[in-house]
Write a protein that holds these residues in place. Structure first.
Motif, PDB file in Angstrom:
ATOM      1  N   THR A 571       0.915  -1.170  -0.062  1.00  0.00           N
ATOM      2  CA  THR A 571      -0.095  -0.003   0.058  1.00  0.00           C
ATOM      3  C   THR A 571       0.884   1.257  -0.055  1.00  0.00           C
ATOM      4  OG1 THR A 571      -1.541  -1.217   1.258  1.00  0.00           O
ATOM      5  CG2 THR A 571      -1.600   1.202   1.341  1.00  0.00           C
ATOM      6  N   PHE A 572       0.723   2.288  -0.913  1.00  0.00           N
ATOM      7  CA  PHE A 572       1.291   3.428  -0.949  1.00  0.00           C
ATOM      8  C   PHE A 572       0.261   4.674  -1.227  1.00  0.00           C
ATOM      9  CE2 PHE A 572       0.923   1.376  -5.012  1.00  0.00           C
ATOM     10  CZ  PHE A 572       0.311   2.407  -5.874  1.00  0.00           C
ATOM     11  N   ASP A 573       0.944   5.788  -1.045  1.00  0.00           N
ATOM     12  CA  ASP A 573       0.105   6.991  -1.088  1.00  0.00           C
ATOM     13  C   ASP A 573      -0.730   7.231  -2.369  1.00  0.00           C
ATOM     14  OD1 ASP A 573      -1.116   9.331  -0.304  1.00  0.00           O
ATOM     15  OD2 ASP A 573       0.506  10.473  -0.826  1.00  0.00           O
ATOM     16  N   GLY A 574      -1.973   6.769  -2.504  1.00  0.00           N
ATOM     17  CA  GLY A 574      -2.551   7.083  -3.788  1.00  0.00           C
ATOM     18  C   GLY A 574      -2.957   5.457  -4.373  1.00  0.00           C
ATOM     19  N   GLY A 575      -2.783   4.348  -3.570  1.00  0.00           N
ATOM     20  CA  GLY A 575      -3.111   3.261  -4.059  1.00  0.00           C
ATOM     21  C   GLY A 575      -2.412   2.031  -3.508  1.00  0.00           C
ATOM     22  N   GLN A 576      -2.564   0.807  -4.301  1.00  0.00           N
ATOM     23  CA  GLN A 576      -1.931  -0.349  -3.816  1.00  0.00           C
ATOM     24  C   GLN A 576      -1.674  -1.294  -4.891  1.00  0.00           C
ATOM     25  OE1 GLN A 576      -5.238  -1.795  -1.191  1.00  0.00           O
ATOM     26  NE2 GLN A 576      -5.727  -3.290  -2.631  1.00  0.00           N
ATOM     27  N   VAL A 577      -0.682  -2.496  -4.467  1.00  0.00           N
ATOM     28  CA  VAL A 577      -0.382  -3.255  -5.442  1.00  0.00           C
ATOM     29  C   VAL A 577      -0.412  -4.837  -4.994  1.00  0.00           C
ATOM     30  CG1 VAL A 577       1.228  -4.616  -7.269  1.00  0.00           C
ATOM     31  CG2 VAL A 577       0.846  -2.008  -6.963  1.00  0.00           C
ATOM     32  N   VAL A 578      -1.354  -5.806  -5.389  1.00  0.00           N
ATOM     33  CA  VAL A 578      -1.524  -7.152  -4.961  1.00  0.00           C
ATOM     34  C   VAL A 578      -0.936  -7.992  -5.760  1.00  0.00           C
ATOM     35  CG1 VAL A 578      -2.891  -8.789  -3.740  1.00  0.00           C
ATOM     36  CG2 VAL A 578      -3.465  -6.222  -3.296  1.00  0.00           C
ATOM     37  N   ALA A 579       0.259  -8.890  -5.397  1.00  0.00           N
ATOM     38  CA  ALA A 579       0.476  -9.797  -6.257  1.00  0.00           C
ATOM     39  C   ALA A 579       0.769 -11.086  -5.560  1.00  0.00           C
ATOM     40  CB  ALA A 579       1.996  -9.399  -6.923  1.00  0.00           C
ATOM     41  N   GLY A 580       0.689 -12.127  -6.328  1.00  0.00           N
ATOM     42  CA  GLY A 580       0.997 -13.314  -5.822  1.00  0.00           C
ATOM     43  C   GLY A 580       1.029 -14.706  -6.818  1.00  0.00           C
ATOM     44  N   LEU A 581       1.275 -15.758  -6.238  1.00  0.00           N
ATOM     45  CA  LEU A 581       1.556 -17.052  -7.121  1.00  0.00           C
ATOM     46  C   LEU A 581       0.665 -18.139  -6.440  1.00  0.00           C
ATOM     47  CD1 LEU A 581       2.890 -18.479  -9.552  1.00  0.00           C
ATOM     48  CD2 LEU A 581       4.544 -18.934  -8.015  1.00  0.00           C
ATOM     49  N   ARG A 582      -0.182 -18.892  -7.149  1.00  0.00           N
ATOM     50  CA  ARG A 582      -0.966 -19.922  -6.505  1.00  0.00           C
ATOM     51  C   ARG A 582      -0.375 -21.125  -7.384  1.00  0.00           C
ATOM     52  NH1 ARG A 582      -5.507 -20.502  -3.800  1.00  0.00           N
ATOM     53  NH2 ARG A 582      -6.700 -22.368  -4.255  1.00  0.00           N
ATOM     54  N   VAL A 583      -0.270 -22.316  -6.668  1.00  0.00           N
ATOM     55  CA  VAL A 583       0.238 -23.498  -7.220  1.00  0.00           C
ATOM     56  C   VAL A 583      -0.734 -24.718  -6.940  1.00  0.00           C
ATOM     57  CG1 VAL A 583       1.983 -25.404  -7.312  1.00  0.00           C
ATOM     58  CG2 VAL A 583       2.774 -22.937  -6.698  1.00  0.00           C
ATOM     59  N   GLU A 584      -1.147 -25.443  -7.994  1.00  0.00           N
ATOM     60  CA  GLU A 584      -2.300 -26.334  -7.759  1.00  0.00           C
ATOM     61  C   GLU A 584      -1.907 -27.762  -8.289  1.00  0.00           C
ATOM     62  OE1 GLU A 584      -6.517 -23.642  -7.452  1.00  0.00           O
ATOM     63  OE2 GLU A 584      -6.128 -25.118  -9.172  1.00  0.00           O
ATOM     64  N   HIS A 585      -1.781 -28.549  -7.517  1.00  0.00           N
ATOM     65  CA  HIS A 585      -1.788 -30.068  -8.138  1.00  0.00           C
ATOM     66  C   HIS A 585      -2.994 -30.765  -8.267  1.00  0.00           C
ATOM     67  CE1 HIS A 585       0.448 -33.782  -9.027  1.00  0.00           C
ATOM     68  NE2 HIS A 585      -0.300 -34.318  -7.773  1.00  0.00           N
ATOM     69  N   PHE A 586      -3.366 -31.583  -9.188  1.00  0.00           N
ATOM     70  CA  PHE A 586      -4.415 -31.942  -9.565  1.00  0.00           C
ATOM     71  C   PHE A 586      -4.253 -33.562  -9.806  1.00  0.00           C
ATOM     72  CE2 PHE A 586      -8.269 -33.117 -12.343  1.00  0.00           C
ATOM     73  CZ  PHE A 586      -9.334 -32.691 -11.605  1.00  0.00           C
ATOM     74  N   ASP A 587      -5.159 -34.350  -9.367  1.00  0.00           N
ATOM     75  CA  ASP A 587      -4.890 -35.843  -9.245  1.00  0.00           C
ATOM     76  C   ASP A 587      -6.457 -36.198  -9.757  1.00  0.00           C
ATOM     77  OD1 ASP A 587      -4.527 -38.324  -9.384  1.00  0.00           O
ATOM     78  OD2 ASP A 587      -3.005 -38.266  -7.618  1.00  0.00           O
ATOM     79  N   LEU A 588      -6.579 -36.879 -10.908  1.00  0.00           N
ATOM     80  CA  LEU A 588      -7.726 -37.661 -11.150  1.00  0.00           C
ATOM     81  C   LEU A 588      -7.694 -38.870 -11.412  1.00  0.00           C
ATOM     82  CD1 LEU A 588     -10.807 -37.130 -12.414  1.00  0.00           C
ATOM     83  CD2 LEU A 588      -9.680 -36.859 -14.723  1.00  0.00           C
ATOM     84  N   ASP A 589      -8.694 -39.521 -10.729  1.00  0.00           N
ATOM     85  CA  ASP A 589      -8.572 -41.094 -11.074  1.00  0.00           C
ATOM     86  C   ASP A 589      -9.836 -41.355 -11.717  1.00  0.00           C
ATOM     87  OD1 ASP A 589      -8.474 -43.843 -10.695  1.00  0.00           O
ATOM     88  OD2 ASP A 589      -9.450 -44.131  -8.936  1.00  0.00           O
ATOM     89  N   ASN A 590      -9.932 -42.009 -13.029  1.00  0.00           N
ATOM     90  CA  ASN A 590     -11.060 -42.095 -13.875  1.00  0.00           C
ATOM     91  C   ASN A 590     -11.324 -43.586 -14.322  1.00  0.00           C
ATOM     92  OD1 ASN A 590     -12.954 -41.793 -15.969  1.00  0.00           O
ATOM     93  ND2 ASN A 590     -11.769 -40.447 -16.954  1.00  0.00           N
ATOM     94  N   ARG A 591     -12.373 -44.097 -13.687  1.00  0.00           N
ATOM     95  CA  ARG A 591     -12.603 -45.292 -13.742  1.00  0.00           C
ATOM     96  C   ARG A 591     -14.122 -45.751 -14.638  1.00  0.00           C
ATOM     97  NH1 ARG A 591     -13.648 -46.203  -8.975  1.00  0.00           N
ATOM     98  NH2 ARG A 591     -12.817 -44.441  -8.147  1.00  0.00           N
ATOM     99  N   GLY A 592     -14.015 -46.506 -15.406  1.00  0.00           N
ATOM    100  CA  GLY A 592     -15.368 -47.036 -16.111  1.00  0.00           C
ATOM    101  C   GLY A 592     -15.274 -48.331 -16.896  1.00  0.00           C
ATOM    102  N   THR A 593     -16.093 -48.552 -17.852  1.00  0.00           N
ATOM    103  CA  THR A 593     -16.163 -49.837 -18.541  1.00  0.00           C
ATOM    104  C   THR A 593     -16.578 -49.585 -20.025  1.00  0.00           C
ATOM    105  OG1 THR A 593     -17.317 -50.726 -16.404  1.00  0.00           O
ATOM    106  CG2 THR A 593     -17.541 -52.238 -18.466  1.00  0.00           C
ATOM    107  N   ALA A 594     -15.874 -50.488 -20.847  1.00  0.00           N
ATOM    108  CA  ALA A 594     -16.282 -50.157 -22.229  1.00  0.00           C
ATOM    109  C   ALA A 594     -17.027 -51.725 -22.736  1.00  0.00           C
ATOM    110  CB  ALA A 594     -14.949 -50.470 -23.012  1.00  0.00           C
TER     111      ALA A 594
END
Length: 889
Positions: A571-594
């Motif tokens: 935060t500074f006189d007359g405004g602000q800056v918000v910066a960041g980094l998000r890390v996401e690890h996604f794991d999908l187990d997909n089961r079915g029948t043909a």
């Protein structure tokens, strides 16, 4: 309409989200302080940024003040509205309430708001959270992740926020927006507080009843608070519907067999009901410490009696037809009837705690368990006229939305011919009935843990946190695989079924021209007899319910998401800056029948694991006390739905090349880079004037097609199926979506005398964009209108609160047709205009009367193939009128 030239220069012309075509009610503020956030925070008003709760205590203007101040002080580009706890809007669900915010359009099902399109984007690009805890959407059959907002009554909420730019503490699964539904806090009002409403009304079409009621009771002191409540809304509705099957294309200069292949006449009689229960406890043992628990149940019931008659024009014995009309001999008529039951259930349970330390340290933790259930039970009874009873007809297609039909008798003979004119269709001439078992189910169980911490260090605030979600999803896409012939029961069964015995003497309620009359079917009695017959046939072993759903339609998926983020606000006189980094690890187990040739079954399993980085930057510059400029940049993601990515399939190894129908387990998510900016001028009278814009660059856009598998996902038993043709969803190329939003709202306090009670809230959004595939270029994104507009003129004074609201959107692409046919097979939804009126009069400070007049334009919702001369569906539900009383003490 192209609103921005498609050049690189257009990416710079960005300005964003403004607020609030129509916030309803918010905290009562004693000022509309226009100063920068740092100055406003010290003013003698309650800082809405300090709490997610919007306390409902007053008028439209008070809501504007609260919402605008929250927007003014926000770290990101956000639009906020207070929920309709005291009923300034006729909104029964959260989709209707959200539709009044800038750049928000809704998709309706039989006139009822269901899905939300933010900035005209596909609804899968908007994620949803409840009290800042992510929840997943599961639609009928699991074929989309779109959240069904019609299942969440507006009365359960204290506020709604649309985050149009993301900070790193928000989930990254949001290409255009994240919507946070905020529930009521009992600590927001001290002592005992009770409020509620009771209302009753009628539907303009069919004269069915509307009724609603809600009650919320809360009590709190400085340490402990409790709230309980519930809501009910019921609508007995008739829906007028006309549909056309397909359109033949002429095959030569002399071909007269073109135009609509059928005229589909439908009437729906339905009862829709929303019910909600909620309870919450809060405990504040000391300043800066809070613990809470909340439980929400919502249920959506839809019981629909559907009657339809298809005039099967393309199966006529002789005659001609085209896009202007036709004259046909011996046209078969097929009737389809059902009493369907659709159910949606949400069970949302959350506990959490917060610590706000005196040294600038803050921490918050939340644990959530959510279960969703979405089921459809839809046995379809179907029969057709025998050749001897099929009428002849002529039809006028000059207004293709409402074809007018004249029926004639058919003269028998070696060459049948048209006979004398008939006044109506004999509905008791159907034969060879069958029941088609239609079903779908989808269930999710989701466990989520969320942690956020922050530390203020002078002008810098450092934040970090994480989220873990473990979700299981089971179910099957809509299936109609099991067909039972009702005309041939086994000998000695003692069962009989006369489909023609259910025709009643009650005429259809319809406002559409047709040319002949039809009567209602007693669908309830028919459904009861069908259930009895199926139960008996099951005992006899001639009906097997396990065959209702092919295994290829079924899916069982498990998702695990682990996310962490780090963020800094300077935060500074007359405004602000918000910066960041998000890390996401996604794991999908997909089961079915043909399902293979000969009915042989083969289990399949495919997994996906990937880690992504999602940076974001949000800046705010206070150019003057009243003028604010914002810019933001971010990366986001949208993951495929469960039905789209399922590995279950039907495989034909005998075709050349082989054929596969089902999901596509190799689908990649859609990724985007986005820019936003806005210029906001805060006006006296709790007003705002703003211009905003955004641009999204999207990779791997999802679309439907048939193409080579290109992977080993379906390989089994030593068979290479990578070259088989798969009909499913695929990743296309790149796309862009961009637009400009204009917003203005203000109470006209500058007018003299009683006129200063007038005010206005309105916004217009202009949109454009497209994506590419290997087969086509410049395809519009489904759900994107070129223009969305909302406007409200209100007057509030002397105990009277009156508002006229207008909603408008232009046409949008709904479904892609055959990609090899260009755009001629695409289906569009036509634009519409809606006008609502809401009236309130405060008889006493604790008691008021209200009247809600909805859909006064009597909007007709229609779809068409390629152009408006080829409508595929036309629907109307009529106007709605509701009145009642509200109380609070």
């Amino acid at each position: 309409m192209t609103i921005v030239r498609r050049t690189a220069a257009s990416t710079i012309a960005i300005v964003v989200a403004t607020f609030a075509s129509a916030p309803t009610f918010g905290q009562q503020l004693v000022t509309d302080d226009p100063r920068p956030a740092d100055a406003a925070a010290t003013a003698p008003v309650e800082d809405p940024g300090a709490s997610d709760d919007i306390v409902v205590t007053g008028s439209i203007v008070e809501a504007q003040r609260s919402s605008i101040l929250q927007k003014r002080m926000a770290d990101n580009l956000v639009d906020i509205a207070a929920a309709d706890a005291v009923g300034r809007f006729p909104d029964q669900n959260s989709a209707a309430a959200l539709a009044r915010l800038p750049a928000v359009a809704v998709q309706r099902d039989q006139g009822q708001e269901r899905y939300v399109h933010v900035r005209g984007a596909p609804n899968r690009w908007t994620s949803v959270s409840i009290d800042n805890v992510p929840v997943i959407g599961v639609d009928e059959g699991g074929t989309t992740r779109a959240f069904r907002f019609d299942a969440i009554p507006a009365v359960l909420l204290s506020g709604l926020a649309i985050n149009k730019s993301l900070t790193s503490n928000l989930q990254a699964e949001a290409i255009v927006a994240n919507i946070d539904l905020r529930t009521y806090s009992p600590m927001s009002e001290k002592g005992l507080n009770v409020q509620g409403d009771v209302g009753y009304g009628v539907m303009g079409l069919g004269s069915g009843e509307q009724r609603q009621g809600s009650l919320r009771a809360s009590w709190s002191n400085d340490v402990f608070g409790i709230v309980v409540g519930g809501s009910h809304y019921r609508r007995n509705q008739v829906t007028d519907n006309r549909e056309v099957g397909l359109y033949d294309e002429p095959t030569g200069a002399t071909d007269t067999q073109s135009g609509p292949t059928e005229i589909d006449i439908r009437s729906y009689r339905l009862i829709r009901e929303n019910n909600g229960l909620f309870a919450g406890l809060e405990y504040q043992p000391a300043d800066g410490q809070r613990m809470w628990a909340k439980a929400i149940y919502t249920g959506f019931n839809d019981d629909e009696q559907r009657n339809q008659y298809e005039l099967r024009l393309d199966r006529a014995a002789s005659g001609t037809r085209d896009l202007t009309g036709g004259d046909l001999v011996r046209v078969p008529v097929r009737g389809t009837f059902n009493d369907g039951q659709y159910r949606t259930r949400n069970y949302i349970n959350t506990i959490g705690g917060e610590v706000d330390g005196a040294n600038g340290f803050k921490a918050a933790v939340a644990l959530n368990y959510t279960r969703t259930e979405n089921t459809t039970d839809l046995p379809l009874v179907q029969a057709s006229t025998p050749t001897s009873a099929s009428p002849s007809l002529s039809f006028d297609f000059s207004d293709p939305r409402f074809p007018v039909v004249q029926l004639y008798a058919t003269n028998a003979g070696a060459v049948p011919s048209r006979g004398s004119a008939l006044s109506g269709f004999d509905q008791r001439t159907l034969a060879a009935p069958m029941v088609i078992i239609g079903r779908q189910d989808s269930f999710t169980d989701s466990y989520t843990m969320k942690l956020d911490v922050s530390q203020e260090l002078g002008a810098v605030t450092l934040s970090a946190g994480g989220l873990y979600a473990d979700r299981s999803i089971t179910g099957f896409t809509f299936a109609t695989a099991n067909v039972v012939n009702l005309a041939s029961f086994p000998a000695g069964s003692g069962l009989g079924f006369d489909i023609n015995s259910y025709v009643t003497d009650q005429r259809w309620d319809t406002g559409f021209p047709l040319g002949f009359t039809l009567n209602n079917i007693d669908n309830k009695a028919m459904r009861g007899d069908i259930d009895t017959i199926l139960a008996r046939l099951r005992t006899l072993g001639t009906y097997d319910p396990s065959r209702d759903v092919p295994v290829s339609n079924r899916y069982a998926l498990g998702e695990k998401l682990l996310a962490g983020y780090g963020m800094a606000k300077f935060t500074f006189d007359g405004g602000q800056v918000v910066a960041g980094l998000r890390v996401e690890h996604f794991d999908l187990d997909n089961r079915g029948t043909a399902t293979l040739a000969g009915g042989r079954l083969e289990p399949l399993s495919v997994g996906q694991r990937y880690t992504d980085l999602f940076p974001s930057v949000n800046t705010r510059f206070d150019l003057t006390d009243r003028l604010v400029f914002r810019m933001a940049g971010q990366r986001g993601v949208a993951r495929p739905s469960f039905g789209e990515v399922r590995v279950g399939s039907s495989i034909d190894d005998t075709a050349s090349p082989g054929q596969i129908g089902g999901g596509n387990p190799t689908l990649r998510p859609e990724y985007t880079w986005g820019l936003d900016s806005s210029l906001e001028y805060y006006l006296p009278g709790s007003g705002i004037l703003s211009v905003a814009g955004f641009h999204r660059w999207v990779d791997d856009v999802l679309y439907g097609n048939t193409q080579a598998v290109g992977s080993d996902a379906f390989d089994a038993g030593g068979i290479d199926r990578s070259g088989y043709l798969l009909s499913s969803t695929f990743n296309g190329g790149r796309g862009r979506l961009y637009g400009v939003e204009l917003n203005y709202q203000q109470q006209f306090t500058f007018l003299p005398g009683i006129l200063d009670g007038f005010g206005f809230q309105g916004n217009v959004t202009l949109l454009d964009g497209s994506f590419d595939t290997a087969e086509r270029k410049d395809i519009r994104f489904p759900g994107t209108s070129n223009r969305i507009a909302n406007a409200s003129l209100y007057y509030e004074k002397f105990g009277l609160s009156a508002r006229v609201s207008y909603q408008h959107r232009t046409r949008w692409l709904d479904t892609l047709g055959g990609l090899g046919l260009g755009g001629g097979g695409d289906e569009y939804r036509a634009g519409y205009d809606n006008v609502d009126v809401a009236l309130r009069y405060a008889v006493t400070p604790n008691f008021s009367l209200y009247a809600d007049l909805s859909n006064l334009t009597d909007a007709v919702y229609s779809a068409y193939q390629g152009n408006e001369g080829r409508p595929t569906e036309v629907e109307q539900i009529g106007r709605r009128y509701l009145g009642g009383v509200r109380f609070n003490f």
